[in-house]
Motif scaffolding. Structure first.
Motif, short mmCIF file in Angstrom:
data_model
loop_
_atom_site.label_atom_id
_atom_site.label_comp_id
_atom_site.label_asym_id
_atom_site.label_seq_id
_atom_site.Cartn_x
_atom_site.Cartn_y
_atom_site.Cartn_z
N ALA A 55 5.63 2.98 -7.18
CA ALA A 55 6.03 4.49 -7.29
C ALA A 55 5.74 5.20 -6.62
N VAL A 56 4.14 6.06 -7.42
CA VAL A 56 3.41 6.54 -7.28
C VAL A 56 3.19 6.66 -6.02
N SER A 57 2.58 5.80 -5.66
CA SER A 57 2.58 5.35 -4.26
C SER A 57 3.12 6.46 -3.17
N ARG A 58 4.54 5.65 -3.46
CA ARG A 58 5.37 5.88 -2.05
C ARG A 58 5.55 6.97 -2.97
N GLN A 59 6.00 8.85 -3.88
CA GLN A 59 6.19 9.84 -3.64
C GLN A 59 4.61 10.43 -3.20
N GLU A 60 3.87 10.17 -3.17
CA GLU A 60 2.77 10.42 -2.43
C GLU A 60 2.88 10.43 -1.00
N LEU A 61 3.18 9.28 -0.81
CA LEU A 61 3.21 8.91 0.92
C LEU A 61 4.34 10.15 1.08
N ALA A 62 5.13 10.52 1.05
CA ALA A 62 6.53 11.57 0.85
C ALA A 62 6.69 13.06 1.09
N LYS A 63 4.87 13.07 0.68
CA LYS A 63 4.11 14.15 0.53
C LYS A 63 3.25 15.35 1.55
N PRO A 108 13.37 0.94 -3.34
CA PRO A 108 12.74 0.87 -4.74
C PRO A 108 11.55 0.70 -5.20
N PHE A 109 11.86 0.67 -6.55
CA PHE A 109 10.15 0.59 -7.17
C PHE A 109 9.72 -0.96 -7.11
N TRP A 110 10.93 -1.57 -7.29
CA TRP A 110 10.38 -3.07 -7.14
C TRP A 110 10.41 -3.73 -6.21
#
Length: 90
Positions: A55-63, A86-88
């Motif tokens: 979840a965190v790495s995908r949030q960072e990637l989105a930025k 999704p995170f899972w």
């Protein structure tokens, strides 16, 4: 409590340092062979931490902006595909 804080809290309780997650780094899902069994986190804790890191790495990637994506060799379509998972899901 947000996902990164939960991950840090979980790692603190287990006495295990949290590694900085990257988009493709999920090697901590399996227990480390050199750590005694009693110091290994439970399977559920490992799964939970993996989900948090995703979840965190995908949030960072989105930025990331287009220039950084080009430097990393990631296309806009690949980023959107990864961020939309999704995170899972690995």
């Amino acid at each position: 409590m947000a996902c990164p804080e939960i991950c840090r809290h979980l790692a603190t309780l287990e006495g295990i340092p949290i590694m900085k997650a990257t988009m493709f780094q999920y090697s901590d899902v399996a227990p480390a062979p050199h750590v005694p069994e009693r110091h290994q986190p439970s399977k559920l804790a490992r799964i939970f931490r993996t989900w948090c890191r995703r979840a965190v790495s995908r949030q960072e990637l989105a930025k990331l902006d287009e220039r950084l994506l080009q430097d990393l060799g990631i296309s806009e379509q690949a980023r959107e595909a990864e961020v939309s998972k999704p995170f899972w899901r690995a």
